[in-house]
Scaffold this active site. Structure first.
Site, mmCIF file in Angstrom:
data_model
loop_
_atom_site.group_PDB
_atom_site.id
_atom_site.type_symbol
_atom_site.label_atom_id
_atom_site.label_comp_id
_atom_site.label_asym_id
_atom_site.label_seq_id
_atom_site.Cartn_x
_atom_site.Cartn_y
_atom_site.Cartn_z
ATOM 1 N N HIS A 189 0.825 -1.205 0.000
ATOM 2 C CA HIS A 189 0.000 0.000 0.000
ATOM 3 C C HIS A 189 0.863 1.262 0.000
ATOM 4 C CE1 HIS A 189 -3.835 1.952 0.290
ATOM 5 N NE2 HIS A 189 -3.412 2.677 1.292
ATOM 6 N N LYS A 211 -16.115 11.724 -6.549
ATOM 7 C CA LYS A 211 -17.519 11.682 -6.127
ATOM 8 C C LYS A 211 -18.070 13.108 -6.190
ATOM 9 C CE LYS A 211 -18.835 9.010 -2.517
ATOM 10 N NZ LYS A 211 -19.127 8.589 -1.127
ATOM 11 N N ARG A 232 -21.849 15.520 -5.907
ATOM 12 C CA ARG A 232 -23.253 15.483 -5.498
ATOM 13 C C ARG A 232 -23.997 16.536 -6.328
ATOM 14 N NH1 ARG A 232 -25.685 13.293 -1.052
ATOM 15 N NH2 ARG A 232 -23.670 12.797 -0.143
#
Lengths: 293, 293
Positions: A126, A188, A190
């Site tokens: 990671h 993302k 909205r």
């Protein structure tokens, strides 16, 4: 030189031993009635030994098995014990995000070193710098992104490779170079009027194109599922997902197919139904480099 | 000075904190969807910290939780981190009984040290010298045998304390001194004519007397169950069993009662329905000695 396999990465270890033309020893494993693990290396080894042991769930049990295996291999005469952990559990807790938290990856790495490993190889860690931060022994991290991307060569039409966030854009770029594709990361947003959430590429238009989502780990697949819906609404042709480590928790694979993914592809760092790309060759090469170096 | 409790030894840690009049902090714990453990110490500490965390089943998960907790406590400002492991898992694998085996107890102890513990206290370790063998940090092992035996004071008639084997005879002797009792160890013998096996004291006659079997661990209780049958046949009055660590695997407690045991008594190193004797006081004293020393 000997390759030591455990149940954790048996197929991968067998492939690596075959590529390197080295002897393969399969560790004996059992569990005592109270749950304690037992490992035994059934014969002596001479020269260097490579343990290949992945830490996919149940990760704590596999972690203890790994430490026991390192100690057992040390006891049967190995001159150096090189440990390859194809999937390193606890790698995402790589700093104290909140005060009072542990640096879990550091704890795991220090234990592997304390168990007397002489070198460590990880795959698509990671945060690769965790190795520098926590280990004093020699180490390397393989990044099999191009290897993974090659799976899709000749299978896609006008492809776009999408990273799950800005930080992973370099990964998408690497894959895109292999596939001669566009790349971007998803965001993302909205809708201010409807309140609806969409997860779409920041710039690239996916309409009529094949989309490959690429990530290091697919765990529950939550973000991927949501993104698949948005990208489908935006007119994408076919959706694919590629990852190094396919944990696929809680029925993730079924949910991904249900969300419209045409195919999910992963490496064999975590044995899974979608482990279609073996890292045996790059891992064998990394091991060979360690043995020479 | 602060006592850090985890779900592993919450009651014992609370008792120890109360005896020492030290602050008690309960670690936050959760499990991620993929099974990885998370620990957080909810506030900073000043001065020394004592972590009390037992490694009873599921031992591998508790082992990882312990390592994470040590690292987290280190991160919130503790000057020294003293670790008390009331029940240390993997303690019975204390040497390579067969070539190719690990020394599991060494692996566990080295990891605790690598996680940056400053001192370690164990309780009734299977082989106490394992601590000297594998640790560089200060360490101590408590033997609460007399403490455990005291539970039976005034409850027994003409008692005999029995050890499960010759190697544990000193343990039986210690308990017998507290109870002003006879002591012996049991031996398995096979009747040359009938082939029947009996497990009886080597020398002491148990007829009409109360018998206390004493051991460090009761796991499946197999030997104890067989011995209970033999000793009952030999005319013993009432049977009791006392141990430090009551693992009680696979319905062992029910089986022990079914074999005629009147009462099973253990300490709280492993929380169990029979943890009637707390080691909080001797553990608090041992901690206090470390803090002064």
């Amino acid at each position: 030189m000997t390759v030591i396999a455990t149940s954790s990465s048996l197929g991968l270890a067998a492939r690596v031993a075959s590529i390197l033309s080295h002897e393969l020893i399969v560790a004996e494993e059992k569990v005592f009635p109270d749950g304690e693990k037992y490992v035994r290396i059934p014969r002596r080894v001479s020269g260097d030994a490579i343990i290949i042991h992945s830490l996919h769930p149940p990760q704590d049990e596999r972690f203890v098995q790994l430490l026991l295996t390192i100690d057992a291999v040390r006891g049967v005469g190995a001159s150096r014990v090189i440990v390859a952990i194809p999937y390193l559990a606890y790698a995402r807790q790589d700093k104290r995000f909140l005060e009072g938290e542990p640096v879990s990856v550091g704890v795991v790495l220090k234990s592997v070193e304390a168990a007397s490993a002489d070198a460590l190889i990880t795959v698509d860690l990671h945060k690769p710098s965790s190795l520098d931060e926590w280990l004093r022994i020699p180490h390397a991290n393989l990044l099999p992104v191009q290897h993974l991307a090659s799976y899709f060569l000749g299978k896609l039409r006008d492809p776009v490779v999408l990273a799950p966030d800005k930080g992973a854009l370099a990964r998408a770029q690497l894959a895109a170079e292999t596939l001669n594709a566009s790349f971007d990361y998803i965001e993302k947003t909205r809708d201010k009027i409807t309140g609806g959430v969409s997860i779409l590429p920041r710039q690239v238009d996916v309409c009529g194109r094949d989309v490959v989502f690429i990530d290091d780990i697919i765990s529950t697949g939550g973000t991927l599922i949501a993104a698949a819906r948005s990208v489908t609404s935006a007119g994408a042709r076919s959706l694919y997902a590629a990852c190094t480590h396919a944990l696929l928790i809680s029925g993730a694979l079924d949910k991904l197919y249900a969300a419209g993914l045409k195919e999910v592809v992963a490496t064999d760092t975590v044995p899974s139904p979608v482990s279609k790309v073996s890292i045996a060759k790059p891992l064998a090469e990394a091991i060979a480099e360690f043995l020479i170096g």
